[in-house]
Design a protein around this motif. Structure first.
Motif, PDB file in Angstrom:
ATOM      1  N   GLY A 146       6.104  -0.181   4.733  1.00  0.00           N
ATOM      2  CA  GLY A 146       5.328   0.044   3.278  1.00  0.00           C
ATOM      3  C   GLY A 146       3.851   0.352   4.289  1.00  0.00           C
ATOM      4  N   ALA A 147       3.108  -0.433   3.271  1.00  0.00           N
ATOM      5  CA  ALA A 147       1.012  -0.428   3.601  1.00  0.00           C
ATOM      6  C   ALA A 147       1.332  -1.597   4.145  1.00  0.00           C
ATOM      7  CB  ALA A 147       0.543  -0.413   2.550  1.00  0.00           C
TER       8      ALA A 147
ATOM      9  N   ALA B  66       3.753  -3.619  -0.901  1.00  0.00           N
ATOM     10  CA  ALA B  66       4.751  -3.132  -1.585  1.00  0.00           C
ATOM     11  C   ALA B  66       4.160  -2.841  -2.105  1.00  0.00           C
ATOM     12  CB  ALA B  66       5.603  -3.709  -0.725  1.00  0.00           C
ATOM     13  N   GLU B  67       4.667  -1.072  -2.932  1.00  0.00           N
ATOM     14  CA  GLU B  67       4.144  -0.456  -3.925  1.00  0.00           C
ATOM     15  C   GLU B  67       5.007  -0.940  -4.450  1.00  0.00           C
ATOM     16  OE1 GLU B  67       4.942   3.865  -3.235  1.00  0.00           O
ATOM     17  OE2 GLU B  67       3.675   4.483  -2.209  1.00  0.00           O
ATOM     18  N   GLY B  68       6.152  -1.621  -4.801  1.00  0.00           N
ATOM     19  CA  GLY B  68       6.779  -2.028  -5.612  1.00  0.00           C
ATOM     20  C   GLY B  68       6.545  -3.790  -6.335  1.00  0.00           C
TER      21      GLY B  68
ATOM     22  N   GLU C  36       3.075  -5.937 -10.358  1.00  0.00           N
ATOM     23  CA  GLU C  36       2.491  -6.546 -11.602  1.00  0.00           C
ATOM     24  C   GLU C  36       1.429  -5.992 -12.560  1.00  0.00           C
ATOM     25  OE1 GLU C  36       0.073  -7.903  -7.832  1.00  0.00           O
ATOM     26  OE2 GLU C  36       1.361  -9.015  -6.754  1.00  0.00           O
ATOM     27  N   LEU C  37       1.546  -4.781 -12.210  1.00  0.00           N
ATOM     28  CA  LEU C  37       1.437  -3.836 -13.450  1.00  0.00           C
ATOM     29  C   LEU C  37       1.844  -3.131 -14.207  1.00  0.00           C
ATOM     30  CD1 LEU C  37      -1.851  -2.454 -11.432  1.00  0.00           C
ATOM     31  CD2 LEU C  37      -2.122  -4.857 -12.573  1.00  0.00           C
TER      32      LEU C  37
ATOM     33  N   THR D  20       5.454   6.255  -9.232  1.00  0.00           N
ATOM     34  CA  THR D  20       4.258   7.444  -8.680  1.00  0.00           C
ATOM     35  C   THR D  20       2.646   6.793  -8.796  1.00  0.00           C
ATOM     36  OG1 THR D  20       5.430   9.370  -9.917  1.00  0.00           O
ATOM     37  CG2 THR D  20       3.658   9.807 -10.100  1.00  0.00           C
ATOM     38  N   PRO D  21       2.333   6.682 -10.248  1.00  0.00           N
ATOM     39  CA  PRO D  21       0.923   5.845 -10.238  1.00  0.00           C
ATOM     40  C   PRO D  21       0.402   5.138  -9.074  1.00  0.00           C
ATOM     41  CG  PRO D  21       1.791   5.689 -11.834  1.00  0.00           C
ATOM     42  CD  PRO D  21       2.971   5.566 -11.362  1.00  0.00           C
ATOM     43  N   VAL D  22       1.283   4.575  -8.351  1.00  0.00           N
ATOM     44  CA  VAL D  22       0.563   3.320  -7.597  1.00  0.00           C
ATOM     45  C   VAL D  22       0.883   4.076  -6.441  1.00  0.00           C
ATOM     46  CG1 VAL D  22       1.732   0.754  -6.430  1.00  0.00           C
ATOM     47  CG2 VAL D  22       1.681   1.353  -9.126  1.00  0.00           C
ATOM     48  N   HIS D  23       1.342   4.937  -6.370  1.00  0.00           N
ATOM     49  CA  HIS D  23       1.681   5.509  -4.969  1.00  0.00           C
ATOM     50  C   HIS D  23       0.139   6.445  -4.654  1.00  0.00           C
ATOM     51  CE1 HIS D  23       3.273   7.872  -1.437  1.00  0.00           C
ATOM     52  NE2 HIS D  23       3.230   9.320  -2.264  1.00  0.00           N
ATOM     53  N   GLU D  24       0.036   7.338  -5.879  1.00  0.00           N
ATOM     54  CA  GLU D  24      -1.117   7.587  -5.861  1.00  0.00           C
ATOM     55  C   GLU D  24      -2.488   6.515  -5.189  1.00  0.00           C
ATOM     56  OE1 GLU D  24      -1.906   9.994  -9.305  1.00  0.00           O
ATOM     57  OE2 GLU D  24       0.045  11.440  -8.666  1.00  0.00           O
TER      58      GLU D  24
END
Length: 210
Positions: free
Chosen positions: A65-66, A30-32, A37-38, A43-47
């Protein structure tokens, strides 16, 4: 941190976890999770996820999600085929040019020593990086920059395959290191046939994935 730098950080971090097997094939992502974690915004994670999807390392779903894409049998076979073609071509060029053995030793000695140190330390990640650098050095000795470029394009997939194979057994890791030494000796002697025979055995360790 700029948006571009944040996206690059998220991309490199997630990609490295996939390559090393920390995020295995089939794992949900998941993007979240990466945001937390970072400590980054969405937005940058989605990119980063879009970039990983374009490289076919993950599959994006609006509902789930992914998902990390596993290494398919076809991908493993294709990567190994292309790697073998590029490396054999480079070795044939080296054998035809017949450089001094010292030049071959200078090129291959550095990654071999790094592998030896990583093996002694039990550092699989460092070993795999040095493993790939050894073969890249062989390609570079061939003197064909186009071949070197294509080999570099395969690097991430080669690293992922190597992590999958070499993490399975210390015996496999030791054998891989011995084969590198044998290949270096063959190349120093301009023995393309001998190198090819060892390379066939070397690559066959990955064929279990194919």
């Amino acid at each position: 941190m700029t948006g571009q730098a944040a996206a690059e950080r998220a991309y490199a971090y997630t990609k490295q976890r996939i390559i090393t097997g920390d995020l295995a094939g089939g794992a949900r992502l998941a993007e979240g999770q990466i945001c937390d974690e970072l400590e980054l915004s969405r937005t940058p994670v989605h990119e980063a996820f879009l970039r990983l999807s374009a490289e076919r390392l993950i599959t994006l779903s609006s509902r789930q999600g992914a998902t990390v894409n596993p290494v398919s049998p076809g991908e493993a076979a294709d990567v190994l085929e292309m790697r073998g073609v590029l490396e054999r071509s480079a070795v044939a060029r080296v054998a035809a040019r017949r450089p001094e053995a010292a030049a071959v030793e200078a090129a291959l000695g550095v990654p071999l020593r790094r592998q030896e140190a990583a093996l002694a330390a039990g550092d699989l990640g460092a070993y795999v990086e040095a493993d790939c650098d050894f073969h890249a050095a062989v390609i570079a000795l061939g003197g064909n920059p186009i071949a070197a470029h294509f080999f570099d394009l395969l690097r991430d997939r080669q690293l992922r395959l190597a992590h999958l194979v070499l993490s399975s057994s210390q015996v496999v890791l030791d054998a891989s290191f011995r084969e590198h030494h044998e290949m270096a000796v063959c190349l120093g002697r301009h023995d393309a046939a001998g190198y090819g025979a060892v390379l066939d055995l070397h690559l066959s360790r990955h064929q279990g994935l194919a």
